[in-house]
Design an enzyme around this catalytic site. Sequence first.
Site, PDB file in Angstrom:
ATOM      1  N   GLY A  50       0.747   4.072  -1.599  1.00  0.00           N
ATOM      2  CA  GLY A  50       0.115   5.382  -1.529  1.00  0.00           C
ATOM      3  C   GLY A  50      -0.116   5.827  -0.101  1.00  0.00           C
ATOM      4  O   GLY A  50       0.111   6.991   0.255  1.00  0.00           O
ATOM      5  N   ASP A  51      -0.549   4.897   0.755  1.00  0.00           N
ATOM      6  CA  ASP A  51      -0.758   5.217   2.165  1.00  0.00           C
ATOM      7  C   ASP A  51       0.564   5.518   2.859  1.00  0.00           C
ATOM      8  O   ASP A  51       0.674   6.471   3.636  1.00  0.00           O
ATOM      9  CB  ASP A  51      -1.446   4.046   2.863  1.00  0.00           C
ATOM     10  CG  ASP A  51      -2.872   3.845   2.395  1.00  0.00           C
ATOM     11  OD1 ASP A  51      -3.710   4.720   2.652  1.00  0.00           O
ATOM     12  OD2 ASP A  51      -3.152   2.814   1.770  1.00  0.00           O
ATOM     13  N   SER A  52       1.565   4.688   2.604  1.00  0.00           N
ATOM     14  CA  SER A  52       2.845   4.857   3.287  1.00  0.00           C
ATOM     15  C   SER A  52       3.552   6.143   2.851  1.00  0.00           C
ATOM     16  O   SER A  52       4.145   6.843   3.681  1.00  0.00           O
ATOM     17  CB  SER A  52       3.747   3.648   3.019  1.00  0.00           C
ATOM     18  OG  SER A  52       3.123   2.463   3.472  1.00  0.00           O
TER      19      SER A  52
ATOM     20  N   SER B  21       0.843  -1.204   0.000  1.00  0.00           N
ATOM     21  CA  SER B  21       0.000   0.000   0.000  1.00  0.00           C
ATOM     22  C   SER B  21       0.873   1.246   0.000  1.00  0.00           C
ATOM     23  O   SER B  21       0.897   2.023   0.967  1.00  0.00           O
ATOM     24  CB  SER B  21      -0.930  -0.031   1.215  1.00  0.00           C
ATOM     25  OG  SER B  21      -1.748  -1.174   1.188  1.00  0.00           O
TER      26      SER B  21
ATOM     27  N   ALA C 103       1.962   8.922   4.673  1.00  0.00           N
ATOM     28  CA  ALA C 103       2.418   8.968   6.060  1.00  0.00           C
ATOM     29  C   ALA C 103       3.778   9.651   6.165  1.00  0.00           C
ATOM     30  O   ALA C 103       4.010  10.480   7.056  1.00  0.00           O
ATOM     31  CB  ALA C 103       2.490   7.555   6.634  1.00  0.00           C
TER      32      ALA C 103
END
Length: 414
Positions: free
Chosen positions: A187-189, A185, A192
Site C-alpha cells: 500500500g505504501d509503495s 508494504s 509512492a
Amino acid sequence: MPMTPTHPLSADRASRAAGGGALPLAGVRVLELGQLIAGPFATKMLGEFGAEILKVEPPGQGDPLRNWRLLHQGTSVWWQVQSRNKKSLSLDLREPEIQALVRRLAGECDVVVENFKPGTLEAWGLGWEDLHALYPRLIMLRVSGYGQTGPYRDRPGFGVVAEAMGGLRHLSGEPGRPPVRVGVSIGDSLSALHGVIGVLLALRVRAQQGVGQMVDVALYESVFNMMESLLPEYAVFGEVRQPAGSSLPGIAPSNAYACQDGYVLVAGNGDSIFRRLMALIGRPDLGDAPDLAHNTGRVARVDEIDAAIGAWAAARTQDEALEALNGARVPAGRIYDIADIATDPHYHARGMILDQPLPDGSPCQVPGIVPKLSATPGRIRAAAPALGQHTDEILASLGVDQATRNDWRARGLI
C-alpha cells in the site's frame, strides 16, 4: 524555480540545470519531509533519475526506517536502498526557528514531499496554503492514509489499513481462510508510485503554465486503483469477488501446480497457448474441444482443466516441467524466493542486482533501477547518508552562519 535565487544553493541548482546532464530530473531539487516508506520511496525514485533530494530527519534518532528489519552496525540495510542519492539534514521541525528555516528552504526547491497526518504541516506553518502563497511555482506531494479531504481525513492511516480498505486484503489468501497480508508494504509503495506520477505531471504543467500545484495521494485510493474490475462487476452484476488462492479468477487456466519438488506457475489462458498446453500434457481432447476454444468455456470447466495440468505436473520435477513448458511456448515459471532472485542470471544481466558496499565496506547487494530508459537511465550516484551528514553544507548554503549552527546544535535543534 519557485523564487528568484538569493542564496548560493539556488545559484548552484540553476547552474546544474543549465548544464543539462544525462539524467532527466537533473536540476530539480526535492525537499523530503516524510519518513518510513510512502514519501521516501517516491523521493528515492526521483533521486535515481537525477533529482537532488534533501531529506529532513529528526535529530538524534532520524527516520525510523533506520531501525527497521535487520540491522548492520545499528542501521537497517533497508536504509541503503530507500535513502540512496539523498542528502540528510537533521532538523527538529517542531521548533519555530527551524520551521522558519524550512520555509526558506522550500523556496529553494521545486518539490516538497511529505507523508505526515493531515494538518501536521499546517500546525507548523508549512502547509500547502502557506507555501503556495510564498512560492507559487512550488509543487507539493502529500501522501496520507485517507487524503487531505473527506470524513476520514483525520484518521491515522498506515499501509496495512489501506490495503484492507482498498479491497486487496479481502482477495488475498485461500478461499474459506482468513485474509492474509501480501508480504510487503504494498500500500505504501503503490502510493509512492502514484505520487511520482503526480509529481512528473505537475512538473509538466508547471513547464507549460508556470504554476505549481498540490498532488494529493491517499494510500487506500492507490490500492483501490489496482483493483481491476471489482467495482463495475459489483455495480452491474452484484458480484463480490472472493479470494481464489493461487488461481486467477475468471481466467483459465492460470494457476500454480505442484511438481515433485515445488510448484510451477502456468499461464495457459490464451486460446492458442491453451491448445499447445493441452497437446504438451497429452490431453488433445481438451485442446480440441469446441466449448474450450475460448476463455468463457474454459472458466466453466476450470476444475477439470486444473486437474489435468496438476496430474501432468505431479509426475515431473520443476526443471522437467519448465523445460517442457518453455519448449511448447507456454508462459510458465517457478515461484522465486530472494535466494532464487539473487542468483538468477536474468536479474544480473538486466542490472537488477547491484553491488553497494555498506559504510564500513562490508559487501551488500541492492535492487537495480526501474524503469529502464534507453538514453537517460537512472543510476545510484551516492550511498545512503549518515544522519545529518549534510546539515552544515545545506544550512551554510542558505546563509546560516557557524555561530547560529553551533547554537542550534547545542540546543538540540539540529
